[in-house]
Design a protein around this motif. Structure first.
Motif, short mmCIF file in Angstrom:
data_model
loop_
_atom_site.label_atom_id
_atom_site.label_comp_id
_atom_site.label_asym_id
_atom_site.label_seq_id
_atom_site.Cartn_x
_atom_site.Cartn_y
_atom_site.Cartn_z
N SER A 320 59.70 22.09 27.86
CA SER A 320 60.61 22.60 26.85
C SER A 320 62.01 22.05 27.07
CB SER A 320 60.64 24.13 26.91
OG SER A 320 61.68 24.63 26.12
N LYS A 321 62.76 21.86 26.00
CA LYS A 321 64.14 21.44 26.09
C LYS A 321 65.09 22.65 25.97
CE LYS A 321 63.68 17.02 26.71
NZ LYS A 321 64.10 16.38 27.97
N THR A 322 64.54 23.84 26.12
CA THR A 322 65.37 25.04 26.07
C THR A 322 65.52 25.65 27.46
OG1 THR A 322 63.45 26.46 25.60
CG2 THR A 322 64.68 25.57 23.72
N TRP A 323 65.31 24.82 28.49
CA TRP A 323 65.47 25.33 29.85
C TRP A 323 66.84 25.96 30.03
CZ3 TRP A 323 64.19 19.71 30.79
CH2 TRP A 323 62.81 19.49 30.68
N ASN A 324 66.89 26.98 30.88
CA ASN A 324 68.15 27.65 31.21
C ASN A 324 68.77 28.32 30.00
OD1 ASN A 324 68.94 27.98 33.80
ND2 ASN A 324 70.57 26.47 33.76
N HIS A 325 67.99 28.52 28.97
CA HIS A 325 68.42 29.26 27.78
C HIS A 325 69.67 28.65 27.16
CE1 HIS A 325 65.87 31.67 30.21
NE2 HIS A 325 66.82 31.99 31.05
N GLY A 326 69.82 27.31 27.28
CA GLY A 326 70.98 26.64 26.69
C GLY A 326 72.28 27.02 27.35
N TYR A 327 72.22 27.58 28.55
CA TYR A 327 73.43 28.08 29.19
C TYR A 327 73.62 27.35 30.50
CZ TYR A 327 76.99 31.76 29.17
OH TYR A 327 78.16 32.45 29.11
N THR A 328 73.87 28.05 31.59
CA THR A 328 74.19 27.39 32.85
C THR A 328 73.83 28.28 34.02
OG1 THR A 328 75.95 26.31 34.08
CG2 THR A 328 76.56 28.24 32.81
N PHE A 329 73.70 27.69 35.18
CA PHE A 329 73.29 28.40 36.38
C PHE A 329 74.23 29.57 36.71
CE2 PHE A 329 73.29 28.30 41.24
CZ PHE A 329 72.22 29.20 41.34
N CYS A 330 73.65 30.75 36.81
CA CYS A 330 74.38 31.95 37.20
C CYS A 330 73.33 33.00 37.56
CB CYS A 330 75.29 32.46 36.08
SG CYS A 330 74.41 32.97 34.59
N TYR A 331 73.75 34.22 37.86
CA TYR A 331 72.78 35.24 38.28
C TYR A 331 71.73 35.50 37.21
CZ TYR A 331 74.74 38.72 35.12
OH TYR A 331 75.12 39.40 33.99
N ASN A 332 72.06 35.19 35.95
CA ASN A 332 71.15 35.49 34.85
C ASN A 332 70.31 34.28 34.42
OD1 ASN A 332 70.40 37.68 33.15
ND2 ASN A 332 71.35 36.64 31.42
N ASN A 333 70.61 33.11 34.95
CA ASN A 333 69.90 31.88 34.61
C ASN A 333 69.69 31.09 35.90
OD1 ASN A 333 70.19 31.91 31.47
ND2 ASN A 333 72.23 32.32 32.26
N THR A 334 68.50 31.14 36.42
CA THR A 334 68.29 30.67 37.80
C THR A 334 67.20 29.61 37.92
OG1 THR A 334 66.86 32.60 38.09
CG2 THR A 334 69.14 32.79 38.87
N GLU A 335 66.86 28.95 36.83
CA GLU A 335 65.86 27.90 36.92
C GLU A 335 66.26 26.79 37.90
OE1 GLU A 335 65.28 29.41 32.65
OE2 GLU A 335 66.81 29.36 34.19
N ASP A 336 67.55 26.54 38.00
CA ASP A 336 68.03 25.45 38.85
C ASP A 336 67.48 25.52 40.27
OD1 ASP A 336 69.97 26.43 36.81
OD2 ASP A 336 71.02 24.59 37.28
N VAL A 337 67.66 26.68 40.92
CA VAL A 337 67.22 26.79 42.30
C VAL A 337 65.70 26.84 42.39
CG1 VAL A 337 69.34 27.81 43.16
CG2 VAL A 337 67.53 29.30 42.31
N SER A 338 65.05 27.32 41.34
CA SER A 338 63.60 27.32 41.32
C SER A 338 63.07 25.88 41.28
CB SER A 338 63.08 28.10 40.11
OG SER A 338 61.68 28.04 40.03
#
Length: 600
Positions: A320-338
């Motif tokens: 999907s091209k909607t990774w991270n919900h179109g936002y950025t790494f923070c406590y609510n969007n954590t795909e980066d570290v995964s």
């Protein structure tokens, strides 16, 4: 060329004007990156709830108390706050970190922040120094809390681990059993009613955020809250690996509790929940965080079975091209570290490609902004700080650590004061920084009046990154401005990780200063189980050992120095222990083991 390149990056990254770009400060002396890391790490010691010590409040008793609240001054304890946190049955929940300028312990940010800090140290250990001890010996004794005085007394443990251990001590309590998890202490609404220090507020009524009548409200769950349980477990698993060389018994307890977190997730209904009162919403996904947790359990134990479970969670957004919900790494969007963990330690090539997409496309500056985060966002600078950390992780994953990534370095230097105003957004760092941050304890004032607050100069090097602004000339430095003047434990976490990455390259700690002791699992068998009077350990090992027995709350109930020979022949008396479940940790030279038993 280097300085010109960095100026161009500032132009691209922050959208500054050409004049601003050419006038911007471009570099700091190496020591300044160390100082910034020291300040932003020690900040967590100013967030300590409970007995502490909290270095910011260590010698503080209520001052300038408002006359209408003078009746509550009798309960204040110098330097301490919130010593009654407990469930209705008296279960102890004292400790942990305050969330931000206020004094609630929110699970949404606390478990996340601890994990991000530990991940930074885990991946870039040479960036972190040992400059002081967990009890702030030297600072408190001399009443001098500055970097320049170098009053800290090293204790042989990296400062970052000293700070995070205060949190994991509390996390051990949060996972009470595989069926009970605590995620919040205190209520945001009550906490916001009075502007006073935590020392004074503790003695106020519960309706005003205090604990005069007993513990603040405690929130526990027996299902869901999956992300918080996962980050709690990931923090404990990481701590078990990183702290083992300093205290194997503590490492064993952390690992036991981490496994309890996984049992909670596997056997209870999954899903996320928000904070009561609406202060933090329900996180949209939990799958990335369970993946991170499973990788950390694998790293702590070497057991392939944890990686085998990734397939239950790792298909949540692939393709999907909607990774991270179109936002950025923070406590609510954590795909980066995964993605980083799965790519780095599980060999997942798809996860690697996703992280590459983040840093080479999604996070690369476009139109002067970072993603879709506009300048009026709450706590705007936490996002580029977090992204700077992600750039470091990516460079580590692809093995490019010869020099600091320019996007990461440019971002952090901007926050440190490399901008056209030479304005630092870290309280106490540099010559120009926020003098009126939205942060109660730094003013050491209990007048309940923001207008009367003046920052305490002795504790000025707070290390608190405010939300800030992408145009430093517009930063209001207003104590009432929550969006730009407040910070928090989650704001600092990514910044600390990015500074750890930067320092690991430009200021690496000597390998001679890094303890390299590795504890191996020792084969032993505990019997009888259940036990009435004496428990014995059967093993082929020989030599001296230390036995530590914990109850399920993580409290030490018995310690004993012995030998393997005596453990086989005589065992250890547990007749004096109450009936219930216990954990026995045995630590020998470079070897350890953990066993559970039931006392009847």
């Amino acid at each position: 060329m280097k300085h010109v390149y960095k100026k161009v990056l500032l132009f691209l990254f922050f959208g500054v004007t050409l004049t601003q770009m050419l006038n911007a400060e471009q570099a700091f002396e190496n020591e300044q990156y160390q100082k910034a890391l020291w300040m932003t790490t020690r900040f967590y010691g100013a967030q300590r709830s409970g007995e502490g010590p909290n270095w910011l409040l260590a010698n503080y008793s209520p001052t300038n108390v408002a006359s209408k609240y003078m009746q509550y001054n009798d309960a204040a304890i110098t330097g301490q706050s919130y010593l009654k946190d407990a469930d209705s049955d008296g279960y102890d929940l004292v400790g942990g970190w305050f969330d931000c300028a206020d004094f609630v312990k929110f699970g949404q940010t606390e478990f996340y922040s601890a994990y991000v800090l530990l991940l930074g140290y885990s991946e870039f250990p040479k960036g972190y120094q040992d400059l002081y001890s967990a009890d702030y010996n030297g600072y408190i004794g001399s009443d001098d809390f500055t970097w320049e005085s170098q009053k800290g007394v090293p204790n042989g443990i990296p400062d970052i681990l000293d700070e995070v251990k205060y949190a994991t001590d509390y996390f051990i309590k949060c996972i009470r059993s595989s069926e009970k998890f605590y995620y919040q202490v205190g209520e945001g609404g009550a906490d916001h009613k009075v502007w006073v220090t935590s020392v004074f507020k503790s003695g106020m009524p519960k309706s005003l955020g205090g604990e005069r009548e007993g513990s603040r409200t405690v929130y526990g769950i027996s299902e869901k809250g999956t992300t918080m349980v996962a980050f709690c477990g990931a923090s404990l698993a990481a701590m078990s690996r990183l702290y083992r060389q300093y205290d194997a018994s503590y490492a064993d307890l952390c690992l036991l509790k981490a496994k309890m977190c996984l049992e909670f997730i596997n056997n209870r209904a999954k899903g996320n929940i928000g904070a009561p009162g609406g202060f933090y919403g329900s996180k949209p996904k939990y799958e990335p965080d369970v993946c991170t947790f499973l990788v950390e359990l694998y790293r702590a134990t070497g057991e392939q079975s944890y990686l085998d479970q990734l397939s239950n969670y790792n298909s949540y957004s692939f393709g999907s091209k909607t990774w991270n919900h179109g936002y950025t790494f923070c406590y609510n969007n954590t795909e980066d570290v995964s993605y980083y963990n799965m790519g780095m330690y599980a060999g997942d090539t798809l996860a690697k490609s996703h992280l590459k997409y983040f840093v080479e496309q999604l996070y690369k500056p476009k139109n002067g902004y970072i993603l879709n985060v506009k300048n009026n966002e709450w706590g705007i600078l936490r996002y580029p700080a977090n992204q700077a950390f992600v750039y470091g992780l990516y460079k580590n994953m692809i093995g490019e650590l010869d020099e600091v990534d320019p996007y990461s370095l440019g971002t952090i230097e901007y926050i440190m004061g490399s901008n056209d105003q030479k304005y630092s957004f870290i309280v106490g760092f540099g010559d120009k920084f926020p003098r009126y941050p939205h942060y109660r304890n730094v003013y050491l004032d209990d007048s309940d009046s923001m207008a009367l607050c003046k920052i305490d100069e002795k504790h000025i090097q707070l290390g608190y990154m405010v939300g800030g602004d992408l145009n430093p000339s517009k930063y209001p430095d207003d104590i009432n401005n929550y969006k730009s003047g407040e910070g928090g434990i989650d704001y600092n976490a990514g910044l600390v990780g990015a500074l750890g990455y930067i320092n690991s390259i430009i200021n690496p700690v000597s390998t001679a200063d890094i303890n390299t002791v590795v504890y191996n699992d020792v084969q032993c068998y505990l019997y009888p189980n259940p036990v009435v009077n004496v428990v014995k350990l059967q093993s082929k090992e020989v030599g001296d050992v230390r036995i530590t027995i914990y109850n399920v709350d993580g409290d030490v109930v018995k310690t004993k120095d012995s030998t393997w020979e005596k453990l086989r022949a005589e065992g250890i008396s547990v007749a004096d222990l109450n009936n219930g479940s216990y954990v026995l940790s045995v630590v020998a030279e470079n070897a350890s083991a953990t066993k559970q038993f039931l006392k009847k």
